[in-house]
Write an enzyme that holds these catalytic residues in place. Sequence first.
Site, PDB file in Angstrom:
ATOM      1  N   ARG A  40       0.450   7.953   4.556  1.00 36.84           N
ATOM      2  CA  ARG A  40       1.421   7.480   3.564  1.00 36.84           C
ATOM      3  C   ARG A  40       1.475   8.425   2.380  1.00 36.84           C
ATOM      4  O   ARG A  40       2.518   8.551   1.731  1.00 36.84           O
ATOM      5  CB  ARG A  40       1.030   6.089   3.049  1.00 36.84           C
ATOM      6  CG  ARG A  40       1.544   4.956   3.881  1.00 36.84           C
ATOM      7  CD  ARG A  40       1.411   3.635   3.131  1.00 36.84           C
ATOM      8  NE  ARG A  40       1.746   3.839   1.735  1.00 36.84           N
ATOM      9  CZ  ARG A  40       0.993   3.445   0.698  1.00 36.84           C
ATOM     10  NH1 ARG A  40      -0.112   2.801   0.902  1.00 36.84           N
ATOM     11  NH2 ARG A  40       1.379   3.686  -0.532  1.00 36.84           N
ATOM     12  N   ASP A  73      -6.720   6.149  -8.875  1.00 40.15           N
ATOM     13  CA  ASP A  73      -6.526   6.751  -7.553  1.00 40.15           C
ATOM     14  C   ASP A  73      -7.589   7.786  -7.193  1.00 40.15           C
ATOM     15  O   ASP A  73      -7.725   8.158  -6.028  1.00 40.15           O
ATOM     16  CB  ASP A  73      -5.142   7.420  -7.473  1.00 40.15           C
ATOM     17  CG  ASP A  73      -4.020   6.399  -7.380  1.00 40.15           C
ATOM     18  OD1 ASP A  73      -4.314   5.211  -7.212  1.00 40.15           O
ATOM     19  OD2 ASP A  73      -2.844   6.807  -7.483  1.00 40.15           O
ATOM     20  N   CYS A  80      -0.190  -0.531  -0.480  1.00 45.07           N
ATOM     21  CA  CYS A  80      -1.635  -0.763  -0.361  1.00 45.07           C
ATOM     22  C   CYS A  80      -2.037  -2.109  -0.959  1.00 45.07           C
ATOM     23  O   CYS A  80      -1.595  -2.479  -2.035  1.00 45.07           O
ATOM     24  CB  CYS A  80      -2.407   0.332  -1.107  1.00 45.07           C
ATOM     25  SG  CYS A  80      -2.547   1.860  -0.203  1.00 45.07           S
ATOM     26  N   ARG A 120      -0.930  -6.927  -7.741  1.00 49.56           N
ATOM     27  CA  ARG A 120       0.200  -6.052  -8.044  1.00 49.56           C
ATOM     28  C   ARG A 120       1.506  -6.805  -8.297  1.00 49.56           C
ATOM     29  O   ARG A 120       2.497  -6.611  -7.588  1.00 49.56           O
ATOM     30  CB  ARG A 120       0.378  -4.996  -6.937  1.00 49.56           C
ATOM     31  CG  ARG A 120      -0.899  -4.241  -6.643  1.00 49.56           C
ATOM     32  CD  ARG A 120      -0.706  -3.128  -5.664  1.00 49.56           C
ATOM     33  NE  ARG A 120      -0.360  -1.877  -6.296  1.00 49.56           N
ATOM     34  CZ  ARG A 120      -0.207  -0.726  -5.649  1.00 49.56           C
ATOM     35  NH1 ARG A 120      -0.342  -0.683  -4.361  1.00 49.56           N
ATOM     36  NH2 ARG A 120       0.095   0.376  -6.290  1.00 49.56           N
ATOM     37  N   LYS A 133       3.249  12.725  -4.752  1.00 48.57           N
ATOM     38  CA  LYS A 133       3.738  11.527  -4.056  1.00 48.57           C
ATOM     39  C   LYS A 133       4.376  10.572  -5.059  1.00 48.57           C
ATOM     40  O   LYS A 133       5.494  10.101  -4.853  1.00 48.57           O
ATOM     41  CB  LYS A 133       2.582  10.832  -3.346  1.00 48.57           C
ATOM     42  CG  LYS A 133       2.860   9.391  -2.973  1.00 48.57           C
ATOM     43  CD  LYS A 133       1.608   8.697  -2.475  1.00 48.57           C
ATOM     44  CE  LYS A 133       1.783   7.207  -2.303  1.00 48.57           C
ATOM     45  NZ  LYS A 133       1.729   6.442  -3.556  1.00 48.57           N
ATOM     46  N   ASN A 134       3.649  10.283  -6.133  1.00 47.36           N
ATOM     47  CA  ASN A 134       4.147   9.249  -7.039  1.00 47.36           C
ATOM     48  C   ASN A 134       5.394   9.691  -7.800  1.00 47.36           C
ATOM     49  O   ASN A 134       6.217   8.856  -8.169  1.00 47.36           O
ATOM     50  CB  ASN A 134       3.039   8.800  -7.993  1.00 47.36           C
ATOM     51  CG  ASN A 134       2.005   7.938  -7.266  1.00 47.36           C
ATOM     52  OD1 ASN A 134       2.250   7.483  -6.158  1.00 47.36           O
ATOM     53  ND2 ASN A 134       0.855   7.735  -7.889  1.00 47.36           N
TER      54      ASN A 134
HETATM   55  C1  UD1 Z   1       1.175   3.335  -9.703  1.00 48.00           C
HETATM   56  C2  UD1 Z   1       0.883   4.361  -8.641  1.00 48.00           C
HETATM   57  C3  UD1 Z   1      -0.502   4.129  -8.035  1.00 48.00           C
HETATM   58  C4  UD1 Z   1      -1.556   4.073  -9.145  1.00 48.00           C
HETATM   59  C5  UD1 Z   1      -1.156   3.125 -10.247  1.00 48.00           C
HETATM   60  C6  UD1 Z   1      -2.075   3.183 -11.458  1.00 48.00           C
HETATM   61  C7  UD1 Z   1       3.070   4.861  -7.794  1.00 48.00           C
HETATM   62  C8  UD1 Z   1       4.047   4.709  -6.687  1.00 48.00           C
HETATM   63  N1  UD1 Z   1       1.892   4.258  -7.619  1.00 48.00           N
HETATM   64  O1  UD1 Z   1       1.157   2.051  -9.060  1.00 48.00           O
HETATM   65  O2  UD1 Z   1      -0.789   5.202  -7.162  1.00 48.00           O
HETATM   66  O3  UD1 Z   1      -2.775   3.622  -8.597  1.00 48.00           O
HETATM   67  O4  UD1 Z   1       0.179   3.427 -10.715  1.00 48.00           O
HETATM   68  O5  UD1 Z   1      -2.125   4.475 -11.957  1.00 48.00           O
HETATM   69  O6  UD1 Z   1       3.325   5.546  -8.772  1.00 48.00           O
HETATM   70  N2  UD1 Z   1       0.979  -4.899 -13.298  1.00 48.00           N
HETATM   71  C9  UD1 Z   1       1.351  -6.163 -13.687  1.00 48.00           C
HETATM   72  N3  UD1 Z   1       2.694  -6.448 -13.751  1.00 48.00           N
HETATM   73  C10 UD1 Z   1       3.653  -5.537 -13.467  1.00 48.00           C
HETATM   74  C11 UD1 Z   1       3.258  -4.233 -13.076  1.00 48.00           C
HETATM   75  C12 UD1 Z   1       1.907  -3.945 -13.017  1.00 48.00           C
HETATM   76  O7  UD1 Z   1       0.513  -7.016 -13.968  1.00 48.00           O
HETATM   77  O8  UD1 Z   1       4.847  -5.855 -13.530  1.00 48.00           O
HETATM   78  C13 UD1 Z   1      -0.455  -4.557 -13.257  1.00 48.00           C
HETATM   79  C14 UD1 Z   1      -0.911  -4.109 -11.872  1.00 48.00           C
HETATM   80  O9  UD1 Z   1      -1.255  -5.213 -11.062  1.00 48.00           O
HETATM   81  C15 UD1 Z   1      -2.110  -3.248 -12.231  1.00 48.00           C
HETATM   82  C16 UD1 Z   1      -1.677  -2.591 -13.553  1.00 48.00           C
HETATM   83  O10 UD1 Z   1      -0.657  -3.417 -14.074  1.00 48.00           O
HETATM   84  O11 UD1 Z   1      -3.224  -4.056 -12.478  1.00 48.00           O
HETATM   85  C17 UD1 Z   1      -1.154  -1.182 -13.436  1.00 48.00           C
HETATM   86  O12 UD1 Z   1      -0.177  -1.141 -12.428  1.00 48.00           O
HETATM   87  P1  UD1 Z   1       0.980  -0.045 -12.385  1.00 48.00           P
HETATM   88  O13 UD1 Z   1       0.692   1.027 -13.379  1.00 48.00           O
HETATM   89  O14 UD1 Z   1       2.276  -0.746 -12.456  1.00 48.00           O
HETATM   90  O15 UD1 Z   1       0.762   0.531 -10.928  1.00 48.00           O
HETATM   91  P2  UD1 Z   1       1.820   0.797  -9.778  1.00 48.00           P
HETATM   92  O16 UD1 Z   1       3.129   1.209 -10.361  1.00 48.00           O
HETATM   93  O17 UD1 Z   1       1.765  -0.320  -8.800  1.00 48.00           O
END
Ligand code: UD1
Length: 417
Positions: free
Chosen positions: A396, A302, A112, A117, A18-19
């Site tokens: 999803r 996850d 989610c 986030r 998915k990701n």
């Molecule tokens: C992706 C995955 C999700 C998984 C997560 C962590 C996808 C579509 N989703 O989510 O399934 O649970 O990685 O492995 O690939 N953060 C910030 N600022 C930013 C971006 C992130 O503070 O600009 C924080 C987030 O709130 C979180 C952490 O960094 O606490 C990690 O987030 P991130 O790795 O970016 O997760 P996603 O890309 O949202």
Amino acid sequence: MIHGGKPLRGSVSPSGSKNASVAILPAALLSEEKVAIENLPDIRDVHVLENILRALGARIEYSPGQMTVDSRSVESCVACEELTSQMRASYYLLGAMLGRFGEARIAMPGGCKIGARPIDQHLKGMEALGADIELTDTEVIARAHGGRLKGAEVYFDIVSVGATANVLMAAARAVGRTTIVNAAKEPHIVDLANFLNSMGANIKGAGTDVIRVNGVDSLHASTYAVIPDQIETGTFMIAGAATGGDVTVTNVIPTHMESMTAKLEEMGVFIEEGEDSIRVVGTGRHRGTSVRTMPYPGFPTDLMQPLSALMALATTRSRIEENIFENRFMHFDALRSMGAQIRVIQPGRVAEIDGVPKLHGAEVIASDLRAGAALVIAGLAAEGETLIGGLTHIDRGYDHLEDKMRALGADIQRIRR
Ligand code: UD1
């Protein structure tokens, strides 16, 4: 509706990741030629992206598992708000459209509700590449100075999967060299880089914490197959163990599963690894363990929720430390209503689970995608009938989960009430 207590037995294959898929589909916009993507999972997020790409003017051909994206005719760089707000990964349109058009306008991403986030690291990356960002209450508007991004050094303050992938896309067609420092190393980052390289991008170092991108002027046609889903694989592994079953997950990349395999072995589950398969045999009640979620190659957040269902049945106490998202304990109440003994030590961050000999069926609601998977596993292991609502979350990200579980011998069906 699940009637639990039946050991799962047999073989099952995960669908495409998915990701990886939700990054690769927007990345297809970076090429003006036809791109064929194979091994796509049949999940709602993929179909939302399909609709977003169509709404942007791309010509799409879809057959289960495969999509061709011809984005020659895409001129708009404004993604439809109604669609983008349905999924988190719509933020990838920012990097893809900035890379292709030097301009992008997207609604704030949905997805989610497992934490705040924010997308500050994504925006910081785009700014480093020379984009001006304007934020309104509902939209992100980005424009590259001079109409095209310029390579730069991008240092991330935290390891972010989304920000790494987004900057990777934007940098693929920027002028000059980009270095991404403190990059995420997840298998889907490597898959995205391999996909971009298959279209002629010049990316090195994906899978390490420093990624170097030499921007190219254009990307060409490609046919590319997405890697197997690591989280779906883990879900089947845990379900096999929790039901005292014997499940072989085939067509997997065992190295992607090392943290999961290690945890199950610590709990006393029997694991046999083949070249592209993993066999999991439940051995009665298992020991408890402790898990700390971390970026790859650490234990994935996850899979923490699904694993908590197995912990609920262990002989000893387990401990969970969630380090990525603030709101990933939302399924605990549902597990408690099935008999689980869970104590939150620090809200959203630390919990302890005292295993019980049996869970019992209950009527529960999936609060998010992986919470849904945890409840399915708990229901399969529990005595009696479990009714799980909130299936849109599960749909999803899981491709026909109930059909795959039924093929392993589960008594599970989708019902309407
Ligand atoms: C992706 C995955 C999700 C998984 C997560 C962590 C996808 C579509 N989703 O989510 O399934 O649970 O990685 O492995 O690939 N953060 C910030 N600022 C930013 C971006 C992130 O503070 O600009 C924080 C987030 O709130 C979180 C952490 O960094 O606490 C990690 O987030 P991130 O790795 O970016 O997760 P996603 O890309 O949202």
